[in-house]
Design a protein around this motif. Structure first.
Motif, PDB file in Angstrom:
ATOM      1  N   TYR A  45      42.523  43.543  38.370  1.00  0.00           N
ATOM      2  CA  TYR A  45      41.651  43.072  37.407  1.00  0.00           C
ATOM      3  C   TYR A  45      42.447  42.238  36.512  1.00  0.00           C
ATOM      4  O   TYR A  45      43.356  43.021  35.718  1.00  0.00           O
ATOM      5  CB  TYR A  45      40.854  44.364  36.807  1.00  0.00           C
ATOM      6  CG  TYR A  45      39.985  43.952  35.458  1.00  0.00           C
ATOM      7  CD1 TYR A  45      38.613  44.074  36.018  1.00  0.00           C
ATOM      8  CD2 TYR A  45      40.203  43.922  34.365  1.00  0.00           C
ATOM      9  CE1 TYR A  45      37.755  43.808  35.080  1.00  0.00           C
ATOM     10  CE2 TYR A  45      39.506  43.539  33.326  1.00  0.00           C
ATOM     11  CZ  TYR A  45      38.007  43.375  33.722  1.00  0.00           C
ATOM     12  OH  TYR A  45      36.938  43.258  32.796  1.00  0.00           O
ATOM     13  N   ASN A  46      41.975  41.122  35.984  1.00  0.00           N
ATOM     14  CA  ASN A  46      42.784  40.459  34.939  1.00  0.00           C
ATOM     15  C   ASN A  46      41.723  39.849  34.041  1.00  0.00           C
ATOM     16  O   ASN A  46      40.938  39.159  34.298  1.00  0.00           O
ATOM     17  CB  ASN A  46      43.104  39.180  35.723  1.00  0.00           C
ATOM     18  CG  ASN A  46      44.081  38.144  34.847  1.00  0.00           C
ATOM     19  OD1 ASN A  46      44.257  38.490  33.622  1.00  0.00           O
ATOM     20  ND2 ASN A  46      44.672  37.124  35.641  1.00  0.00           N
ATOM     21  N   PRO A  47      42.056  40.451  32.648  1.00  0.00           N
ATOM     22  CA  PRO A  47      41.186  40.192  31.572  1.00  0.00           C
ATOM     23  C   PRO A  47      41.180  38.592  31.288  1.00  0.00           C
ATOM     24  O   PRO A  47      39.956  38.240  30.592  1.00  0.00           O
ATOM     25  CB  PRO A  47      41.896  40.932  30.485  1.00  0.00           C
ATOM     26  CG  PRO A  47      42.767  41.769  31.063  1.00  0.00           C
ATOM     27  CD  PRO A  47      43.087  41.500  32.292  1.00  0.00           C
ATOM     28  N   LYS A  48      42.039  37.929  31.712  1.00  0.00           N
ATOM     29  CA  LYS A  48      42.144  36.566  31.497  1.00  0.00           C
ATOM     30  C   LYS A  48      41.200  36.031  32.519  1.00  0.00           C
ATOM     31  O   LYS A  48      40.710  34.709  32.215  1.00  0.00           O
ATOM     32  CB  LYS A  48      43.753  35.909  31.892  1.00  0.00           C
ATOM     33  CG  LYS A  48      44.463  36.659  30.646  1.00  0.00           C
ATOM     34  CD  LYS A  48      46.078  35.980  30.942  1.00  0.00           C
ATOM     35  CE  LYS A  48      46.831  36.436  29.774  1.00  0.00           C
ATOM     36  NZ  LYS A  48      48.166  36.235  30.250  1.00  0.00           N
ATOM     37  N   GLU A  49      40.708  36.412  33.315  1.00  0.00           N
ATOM     38  CA  GLU A  49      39.584  35.994  34.210  1.00  0.00           C
ATOM     39  C   GLU A  49      38.530  36.387  34.041  1.00  0.00           C
ATOM     40  O   GLU A  49      37.510  36.359  34.863  1.00  0.00           O
ATOM     41  CB  GLU A  49      40.071  36.160  35.798  1.00  0.00           C
ATOM     42  CG  GLU A  49      41.485  35.579  36.076  1.00  0.00           C
ATOM     43  CD  GLU A  49      41.479  34.129  36.375  1.00  0.00           C
ATOM     44  OE1 GLU A  49      40.345  33.448  36.946  1.00  0.00           O
ATOM     45  OE2 GLU A  49      42.453  33.327  36.220  1.00  0.00           O
ATOM     46  N   PHE A  50      38.254  36.838  32.818  1.00  0.00           N
ATOM     47  CA  PHE A  50      36.988  37.435  32.482  1.00  0.00           C
ATOM     48  C   PHE A  50      35.926  36.644  32.310  1.00  0.00           C
ATOM     49  O   PHE A  50      36.028  35.425  31.932  1.00  0.00           O
ATOM     50  CB  PHE A  50      36.954  38.248  31.078  1.00  0.00           C
ATOM     51  CG  PHE A  50      35.917  38.895  30.719  1.00  0.00           C
ATOM     52  CD1 PHE A  50      35.477  40.194  31.082  1.00  0.00           C
ATOM     53  CD2 PHE A  50      34.712  38.387  29.870  1.00  0.00           C
ATOM     54  CE1 PHE A  50      34.492  40.864  30.843  1.00  0.00           C
ATOM     55  CE2 PHE A  50      33.760  39.040  29.631  1.00  0.00           C
ATOM     56  CZ  PHE A  50      33.468  40.331  30.059  1.00  0.00           C
ATOM     57  N   SER A 112      35.860  40.633  36.036  1.00  0.00           N
ATOM     58  CA  SER A 112      36.992  39.719  36.400  1.00  0.00           C
ATOM     59  C   SER A 112      37.025  39.417  37.775  1.00  0.00           C
ATOM     60  O   SER A 112      36.559  40.030  38.784  1.00  0.00           O
ATOM     61  CB  SER A 112      38.378  40.593  36.187  1.00  0.00           C
ATOM     62  OG  SER A 112      39.432  39.820  36.408  1.00  0.00           O
ATOM     63  N   SER A 140      36.295  46.458  29.422  1.00  0.00           N
ATOM     64  CA  SER A 140      36.281  44.929  29.944  1.00  0.00           C
ATOM     65  C   SER A 140      37.740  44.376  29.295  1.00  0.00           C
ATOM     66  O   SER A 140      38.344  43.395  29.958  1.00  0.00           O
ATOM     67  CB  SER A 140      35.244  44.121  29.092  1.00  0.00           C
ATOM     68  OG  SER A 140      34.027  44.506  29.575  1.00  0.00           O
ATOM     69  N   GLY A 143      40.347  46.549  31.940  1.00  0.00           N
ATOM     70  CA  GLY A 143      40.130  46.717  33.312  1.00  0.00           C
ATOM     71  C   GLY A 143      40.468  48.438  33.603  1.00  0.00           C
ATOM     72  O   GLY A 143      40.293  48.520  34.573  1.00  0.00           O
TER      73      GLY A 143
END
Length: 163
Positions: A45-50, A112, A140, A143
């Motif tokens: 889970y990558n918050p930058k890919e939200f 994500s 969110s 993750g």
């Protein structure tokens, strides 16, 4: 004879606490395998890919996210002409029949993107249907999975309004 029996019991008595300790702090039980906060799957889970996706539910199903993991509840959704597999949570946290979603439902997913076995998969943090039904699975912002939280943390997060 009593002396031999006494010495034979000493290793058994010493072994019992060791077994209890290893069971309490050892590997996850099989039904929870791979779902720990520090396990490889949850690190995807990558918050930058939200992203936020508006889609239609095609299928509510059970999948195995990565080899060796216990099953997950997942949605297959359609966004325009694209089909997306969205992982929600382990089945021991919420089974496919327990989430209240059916094929044809219109939903908004937040989460994500991740790549698993060469395929893009959406790791959902929230799923919203209509104005009043919202399912929360992860924070969110980072993750953190709800299934790894204490009961107190979980109650607090589930009570908060969507971000």
């Amino acid at each position: 004879m009593r002396v031999h029996l006494k010495f034979a019991l000493i290793p058994v008595v010493l072994l019992i606490p060791l077994l209890c300790f290893s069971t309490a702090f050892g590997a996850d039980p099989p039904e929870k395998k791979g779902w720990g906060v520090d396990d490889p799957y949850n690190k995807l889970y990558n918050p930058k890919e939200f992203e936020k996706i508006k889609a239609k539910v095609v299928k509510v199903t059970e999948v195995v996210p990565m080899a060796g993991m216990s099953p997950a509840t997942a949605l297959e959704v359609e966004e325009g002409s694209s089909r997306i597999l969205a992982h929600l949570c382990p089945t021991w946290f919420a089974k496919p029949g327990d989430i209240g979603l059916r094929p044809g439902d219109r939903v908004v997913l937040k989460g994500s993107w991740a790549e698993i076995n060469g395929k893009d998969v959406f790791l959902a943090s929230k799923v919203k249907k209509g104005e009043f039904q919202e399912l929360k699975f992860r924070l969110s912002k980072d993750g953190t999975p709800f299934w790894t939280m204490t009961p107190e943390q979980l109650a607090k997060e589930q009570a908060e309004k969507d971000d």
